[in-house]
Design a protein around this motif. Structure first.
Motif, PDB file in Angstrom:
ATOM      1  N   MET A   1       0.850  -1.168   0.000  1.00 26.79           N
ATOM      2  CA  MET A   1       0.000   0.000   0.000  1.00 26.79           C
ATOM      3  C   MET A   1       0.906   1.244   0.000  1.00 26.79           C
ATOM      4  SD  MET A   1      -3.188   0.719   2.598  1.00 26.79           S
ATOM      5  CE  MET A   1      -4.387  -0.462   2.073  1.00 26.79           C
ATOM      6  N   THR A   2       0.588   2.216  -0.798  1.00 24.31           N
ATOM      7  CA  THR A   2       1.403   3.431  -0.857  1.00 24.31           C
ATOM      8  C   THR A   2       1.071   4.345   0.319  1.00 24.31           C
ATOM      9  OG1 THR A   2      -0.198   4.720  -2.125  1.00 24.31           O
ATOM     10  CG2 THR A   2       1.351   3.339  -3.379  1.00 24.31           C
ATOM     11  N   THR A   3       1.933   5.317   0.539  1.00 25.19           N
ATOM     12  CA  THR A   3       1.702   6.275   1.625  1.00 25.19           C
ATOM     13  C   THR A   3       0.381   7.003   1.425  1.00 25.19           C
ATOM     14  OG1 THR A   3       4.069   6.566   1.943  1.00 25.19           O
ATOM     15  CG2 THR A   3       2.649   8.299   2.792  1.00 25.19           C
ATOM     16  N   ASN A   4       0.096   7.416   0.207  1.00 22.19           N
ATOM     17  CA  ASN A   4      -1.161   8.126  -0.051  1.00 22.19           C
ATOM     18  C   ASN A   4      -2.374   7.238   0.181  1.00 22.19           C
ATOM     19  OD1 ASN A   4       0.013  10.587  -0.653  1.00 22.19           O
ATOM     20  ND2 ASN A   4       0.173  10.154  -2.837  1.00 22.19           N
ATOM     21  N   GLU A   5      -2.267   5.967  -0.166  1.00 22.54           N
ATOM     22  CA  GLU A   5      -3.373   5.035   0.077  1.00 22.54           C
ATOM     23  C   GLU A   5      -3.588   4.837   1.575  1.00 22.54           C
ATOM     24  OE1 GLU A   5      -3.162   2.154  -3.851  1.00 22.54           O
ATOM     25  OE2 GLU A   5      -1.815   1.759  -2.169  1.00 22.54           O
ATOM     26  N   ILE A   6      -2.507   4.733   2.304  1.00 25.05           N
ATOM     27  CA  ILE A   6      -2.609   4.569   3.761  1.00 25.05           C
ATOM     28  C   ILE A   6      -3.254   5.800   4.381  1.00 25.05           C
ATOM     29  CG2 ILE A   6      -1.292   4.372   5.902  1.00 25.05           C
ATOM     30  CD1 ILE A   6       0.742   2.680   4.275  1.00 25.05           C
ATOM     31  N   LYS A   7      -2.808   6.984   3.968  1.00 27.17           N
ATOM     32  CA  LYS A   7      -3.390   8.224   4.502  1.00 27.17           C
ATOM     33  C   LYS A   7      -4.873   8.324   4.171  1.00 27.17           C
ATOM     34  CE  LYS A   7       0.812  10.993   4.611  1.00 27.17           C
ATOM     35  NZ  LYS A   7       1.502  12.199   4.104  1.00 27.17           N
ATOM     36  N   SER A   8      -5.241   7.901   2.977  1.00 28.69           N
ATOM     37  CA  SER A   8      -6.645   7.921   2.584  1.00 28.69           C
ATOM     38  C   SER A   8      -7.471   6.980   3.460  1.00 28.69           C
ATOM     39  CB  SER A   8      -6.772   7.532   1.113  1.00 28.69           C
ATOM     40  OG  SER A   8      -8.120   7.463   0.730  1.00 28.69           O
ATOM     41  N   GLU A   9      -6.945   5.789   3.712  1.00 28.47           N
ATOM     42  CA  GLU A   9      -7.640   4.827   4.570  1.00 28.47           C
ATOM     43  C   GLU A   9      -7.753   5.343   6.002  1.00 28.47           C
ATOM     44  OE1 GLU A   9      -9.265   1.914   3.789  1.00 28.47           O
ATOM     45  OE2 GLU A   9      -8.943   2.674   1.761  1.00 28.47           O
ATOM     46  N   ILE A  10      -6.703   5.989   6.484  1.00 32.07           N
ATOM     47  CA  ILE A  10      -6.738   6.572   7.829  1.00 32.07           C
ATOM     48  C   ILE A  10      -7.825   7.636   7.899  1.00 32.07           C
ATOM     49  CG2 ILE A  10      -5.474   8.032   9.460  1.00 32.07           C
ATOM     50  CD1 ILE A  10      -2.923   6.494   8.596  1.00 32.07           C
ATOM     51  N   GLN A  11      -7.900   8.486   6.883  1.00 31.50           N
ATOM     52  CA  GLN A  11      -8.920   9.537   6.859  1.00 31.50           C
ATOM     53  C   GLN A  11     -10.319   8.944   6.866  1.00 31.50           C
ATOM     54  OE1 GLN A  11      -8.482  12.932   7.180  1.00 31.50           O
ATOM     55  NE2 GLN A  11     -10.670  12.769   7.507  1.00 31.50           N
ATOM     56  N   LYS A  12     -10.537   7.885   6.071  1.00 31.65           N
ATOM     57  CA  LYS A  12     -11.842   7.223   6.049  1.00 31.65           C
ATOM     58  C   LYS A  12     -12.182   6.681   7.437  1.00 31.65           C
ATOM     59  CE  LYS A  12     -11.536   5.663   1.266  1.00 31.65           C
ATOM     60  NZ  LYS A  12     -11.371   4.466   0.417  1.00 31.65           N
ATOM     61  N   SER A  13     -11.201   6.083   8.064  1.00 32.22           N
ATOM     62  CA  SER A  13     -11.420   5.512   9.387  1.00 32.22           C
ATOM     63  C   SER A  13     -11.700   6.607  10.414  1.00 32.22           C
ATOM     64  CB  SER A  13     -10.201   4.692   9.793  1.00 32.22           C
ATOM     65  OG  SER A  13     -10.456   3.961  10.951  1.00 32.22           O
ATOM     66  N   LEU A  14     -10.969   7.712  10.330  1.00 33.08           N
ATOM     67  CA  LEU A  14     -11.183   8.823  11.254  1.00 33.08           C
ATOM     68  C   LEU A  14     -12.593   9.394  11.135  1.00 33.08           C
ATOM     69  CD1 LEU A  14      -7.825  10.799  11.031  1.00 33.08           C
ATOM     70  CD2 LEU A  14      -8.675   9.474  12.973  1.00 33.08           C
ATOM     71  N   ASP A  15     -13.128   9.366   9.934  1.00 34.03           N
ATOM     72  CA  ASP A  15     -14.484   9.871   9.721  1.00 34.03           C
ATOM     73  C   ASP A  15     -15.530   9.037  10.456  1.00 34.03           C
ATOM     74  OD1 ASP A  15     -13.517  11.913   8.122  1.00 34.03           O
ATOM     75  OD2 ASP A  15     -13.886  10.840   6.241  1.00 34.03           O
ATOM     76  N   ASN A  16     -15.172   7.795  10.799  1.00 37.32           N
ATOM     77  CA  ASN A  16     -16.124   6.893  11.455  1.00 37.32           C
ATOM     78  C   ASN A  16     -15.829   6.654  12.929  1.00 37.32           C
ATOM     79  OD1 ASN A  16     -17.635   6.372   9.051  1.00 37.32           O
ATOM     80  ND2 ASN A  16     -15.943   5.106   8.352  1.00 37.32           N
ATOM     81  N   VAL A  17     -14.760   7.249  13.436  1.00 32.30           N
ATOM     82  CA  VAL A  17     -14.374   7.055  14.831  1.00 32.30           C
ATOM     83  C   VAL A  17     -15.219   7.967  15.726  1.00 32.30           C
ATOM     84  CG1 VAL A  17     -12.476   7.429  16.464  1.00 32.30           C
ATOM     85  CG2 VAL A  17     -12.028   6.368  14.269  1.00 32.30           C
ATOM     86  N   PRO A  18     -15.656   7.472  16.872  1.00 30.92           N
ATOM     87  CA  PRO A  18     -16.395   8.333  17.794  1.00 30.92           C
ATOM     88  C   PRO A  18     -15.567   9.562  18.189  1.00 30.92           C
ATOM     89  CG  PRO A  18     -16.475   6.049  18.519  1.00 30.92           C
ATOM     90  CD  PRO A  18     -15.509   6.103  17.382  1.00 30.92           C
ATOM     91  N   GLU A  19     -16.231  10.669  18.349  1.00 30.36           N
ATOM     92  CA  GLU A  19     -15.551  11.933  18.631  1.00 30.36           C
ATOM     93  C   GLU A  19     -14.651  11.857  19.859  1.00 30.36           C
ATOM     94  OE1 GLU A  19     -16.774  16.522  19.596  1.00 30.36           O
ATOM     95  OE2 GLU A  19     -18.128  15.319  18.363  1.00 30.36           O
ATOM     96  N   GLY A  20     -15.071  11.115  20.874  1.00 26.61           N
ATOM     97  CA  GLY A  20     -14.294  11.014  22.099  1.00 26.61           C
ATOM     98  C   GLY A  20     -12.946  10.338  21.924  1.00 26.61           C
ATOM     99  N   VAL A  21     -12.775   9.588  20.857  1.00 27.09           N
ATOM    100  CA  VAL A  21     -11.535   8.863  20.616  1.00 27.09           C
ATOM    101  C   VAL A  21     -10.534   9.708  19.822  1.00 27.09           C
ATOM    102  CG1 VAL A  21     -10.582   6.779  19.521  1.00 27.09           C
ATOM    103  CG2 VAL A  21     -12.785   6.681  20.674  1.00 27.09           C
ATOM    104  N   LEU A  22     -11.023  10.720  19.134  1.00 25.85           N
ATOM    105  CA  LEU A  22     -10.165  11.515  18.265  1.00 25.85           C
ATOM    106  C   LEU A  22      -8.996  12.162  19.002  1.00 25.85           C
ATOM    107  CD1 LEU A  22     -12.809  13.185  15.929  1.00 25.85           C
ATOM    108  CD2 LEU A  22     -11.208  11.352  15.361  1.00 25.85           C
ATOM    109  N   GLN A  23      -9.224  12.657  20.201  1.00 23.10           N
ATOM    110  CA  GLN A  23      -8.143  13.293  20.964  1.00 23.10           C
ATOM    111  C   GLN A  23      -7.062  12.274  21.308  1.00 23.10           C
ATOM    112  OE1 GLN A  23      -7.800  16.704  21.631  1.00 23.10           O
ATOM    113  NE2 GLN A  23      -5.733  16.010  22.088  1.00 23.10           N
TER     114      GLN A  23
END
Length: 62
Positions: free
Chosen positions: A1-23
């Motif tokens: 997986m390329t760096t850009n693909e990993i960052k994209s997957e991380i962003q997708k995952s962050l969009d679904n993480v509960p707000e309390g976990v983001l910090q």
């Protein structure tokens, strides 16, 4: 997986993480920025061991 693909997957995952976990995620990333690569590898290896041997560790704790 390329760096850009990993960052994209991380962003997708962050969009679904509960707000309390983001910090917690942000704190972890900030700490990781300042760690040498060998220390990060050690942390990853420890995480893998704890995940793989969870049942064994629970039995040993009893």
């Amino acid at each position: 997986m390329t760096t850009n693909e990993i960052k994209s997957e991380i962003q997708k995952s962050l969009d679904n993480v509960p707000e309390g976990v983001l910090q917690d995620i942000l704190d972890f990333l900030k700490k990781a920025e300042n760690q040498p690569a060998d220390r990060l590898n050690l942390m990853r290896d420890l995480r893998d061991i704890l995940t793989e041997d969870k049942e064994l560790l629970e039995r040993l704790a009893k």
